[in-house]
Design a protein around this motif. Sequence first.
Motif, PDB file in Angstrom:
ATOM      1  N   LEU A 186       1.683   4.826   1.261  1.00 53.13           N
ATOM      2  CA  LEU A 186       1.399   5.677   2.416  1.00 53.13           C
ATOM      3  C   LEU A 186       2.503   6.714   2.562  1.00 53.13           C
ATOM      4  O   LEU A 186       3.613   6.528   2.072  1.00 53.13           O
ATOM      5  CB  LEU A 186       1.320   4.838   3.699  1.00 53.13           C
ATOM      6  CG  LEU A 186       0.236   3.754   3.774  1.00 53.13           C
ATOM      7  CD1 LEU A 186       0.436   2.904   5.018  1.00 53.13           C
ATOM      8  CD2 LEU A 186      -1.155   4.380   3.778  1.00 53.13           C
TER       9      LEU A 186
ATOM     10  N   VAL B  35       0.844  -1.189   0.000  1.00 58.52           N
ATOM     11  CA  VAL B  35       0.000   0.000   0.000  1.00 58.52           C
ATOM     12  C   VAL B  35       0.883   1.245   0.000  1.00 58.52           C
ATOM     13  O   VAL B  35       1.961   1.257   0.600  1.00 58.52           O
ATOM     14  CB  VAL B  35      -0.941  -0.001   1.226  1.00 58.52           C
ATOM     15  CG1 VAL B  35      -0.158  -0.013   2.527  1.00 58.52           C
ATOM     16  CG2 VAL B  35      -1.911   1.165   1.190  1.00 58.52           C
TER      17      VAL B  35
ATOM     18  N   THR C  60      -4.439   0.126   7.844  1.00 56.22           N
ATOM     19  CA  THR C  60      -5.174   0.440   6.615  1.00 56.22           C
ATOM     20  C   THR C  60      -6.615  -0.052   6.635  1.00 56.22           C
ATOM     21  O   THR C  60      -7.349   0.164   5.677  1.00 56.22           O
ATOM     22  CB  THR C  60      -4.452  -0.168   5.399  1.00 56.22           C
ATOM     23  OG1 THR C  60      -4.353  -1.588   5.569  1.00 56.22           O
ATOM     24  CG2 THR C  60      -3.049   0.421   5.267  1.00 56.22           C
TER      25      THR C  60
ATOM     26  N   VAL D  33      -0.030  -3.564   9.425  1.00 61.56           N
ATOM     27  CA  VAL D  33      -0.487  -2.868   8.229  1.00 61.56           C
ATOM     28  C   VAL D  33      -1.983  -3.085   8.016  1.00 61.56           C
ATOM     29  O   VAL D  33      -2.707  -2.163   7.625  1.00 61.56           O
ATOM     30  CB  VAL D  33       0.304  -3.330   6.988  1.00 61.56           C
ATOM     31  CG1 VAL D  33      -0.255  -2.682   5.718  1.00 61.56           C
ATOM     32  CG2 VAL D  33       1.778  -2.979   7.138  1.00 61.56           C
TER      33      VAL D  33
ATOM     34  N   ARG E  39      -7.807  -3.030   6.329  1.00 60.63           N
ATOM     35  CA  ARG E  39      -8.061  -3.990   5.273  1.00 60.63           C
ATOM     36  C   ARG E  39      -8.568  -5.302   5.859  1.00 60.63           C
ATOM     37  O   ARG E  39      -8.311  -5.614   7.021  1.00 60.63           O
ATOM     38  CB  ARG E  39      -6.782  -4.279   4.474  1.00 60.63           C
ATOM     39  CG  ARG E  39      -6.208  -3.088   3.749  1.00 60.63           C
ATOM     40  CD  ARG E  39      -4.878  -3.452   3.137  1.00 60.63           C
ATOM     41  NE  ARG E  39      -5.004  -4.518   2.145  1.00 60.63           N
ATOM     42  CZ  ARG E  39      -4.893  -4.317   0.840  1.00 60.63           C
ATOM     43  NH1 ARG E  39      -4.662  -3.101   0.371  1.00 60.63           N
ATOM     44  NH2 ARG E  39      -5.002  -5.326  -0.001  1.00 60.63           N
TER      45      ARG E  39
ATOM     46  N   ASP F 254       1.722   7.197   7.540  1.00 57.73           N
ATOM     47  CA  ASP F 254       0.320   7.605   7.417  1.00 57.73           C
ATOM     48  C   ASP F 254      -0.109   8.432   8.635  1.00 57.73           C
ATOM     49  O   ASP F 254      -1.223   8.299   9.124  1.00 57.73           O
ATOM     50  CB  ASP F 254      -0.572   6.381   7.245  1.00 57.73           C
ATOM     51  CG  ASP F 254      -1.955   6.735   6.707  1.00 57.73           C
ATOM     52  OD1 ASP F 254      -2.049   7.676   5.905  1.00 57.73           O
ATOM     53  OD2 ASP F 254      -2.933   6.073   7.103  1.00 57.73           O
TER      54      ASP F 254
END
Length: 204
Positions: A30, A28, A153, A149, A155, A121
Amino acid sequence: ATAGVVAASLRGIAVHDGRPMASAEVNVALTVDALDAKEAQATSDPASTDHKEHTGLVRGITPAAFLIHPQVRMAAGRAPEAGNEEVILGISAARAAGLDPAQLTQDLHDDGSSGPTVRVDGRTRRVVGLFSAPGTVMDGETWMPLTDVVVLTQRDTVSSVIVALAPGAEPDTFRKNAGTLFRNARFVGYILSAALGSGAFFVY
């Protein structure tokens, strides 16, 4: 598909120390930047100050990633541990974030102590290691534990599962079997692992 599901469902995956060589990963983009340029051993190159904050690739990994990606070698410190808000930086990633890789190499201890703090982030993470992966995009990445992570995020899936093929395994046969088992997966590359002498598939 998770690493465990892939490894349990397919024949031909290499094994190391009794464990299948399958690495679930999240990739990802960031922002990553040094929290405090002075305290975090910011580079003395004035031109780099314009790039203190940058958007780079963050890769969520498990310990298996170091076997799957033999190009990655620790230059200082140690691997990050899940739940401790830790990261490791590629040499190019450290430089892009406003840190001096040479200074990091000197300051980081084997146990990961004495590393600077960065924002990923917008959230603080402690740098516990520096790695090199010359000639690859990974040199410019920030690596974090996969679970960290996923939480950061929000996810609920991984980006990919990368597996190394056992010696003698036929890539075409493996691809066909994997495609039958995981019809929604995409195979987007086949690479040779020089260190292992076997193949590796990226499974998305």
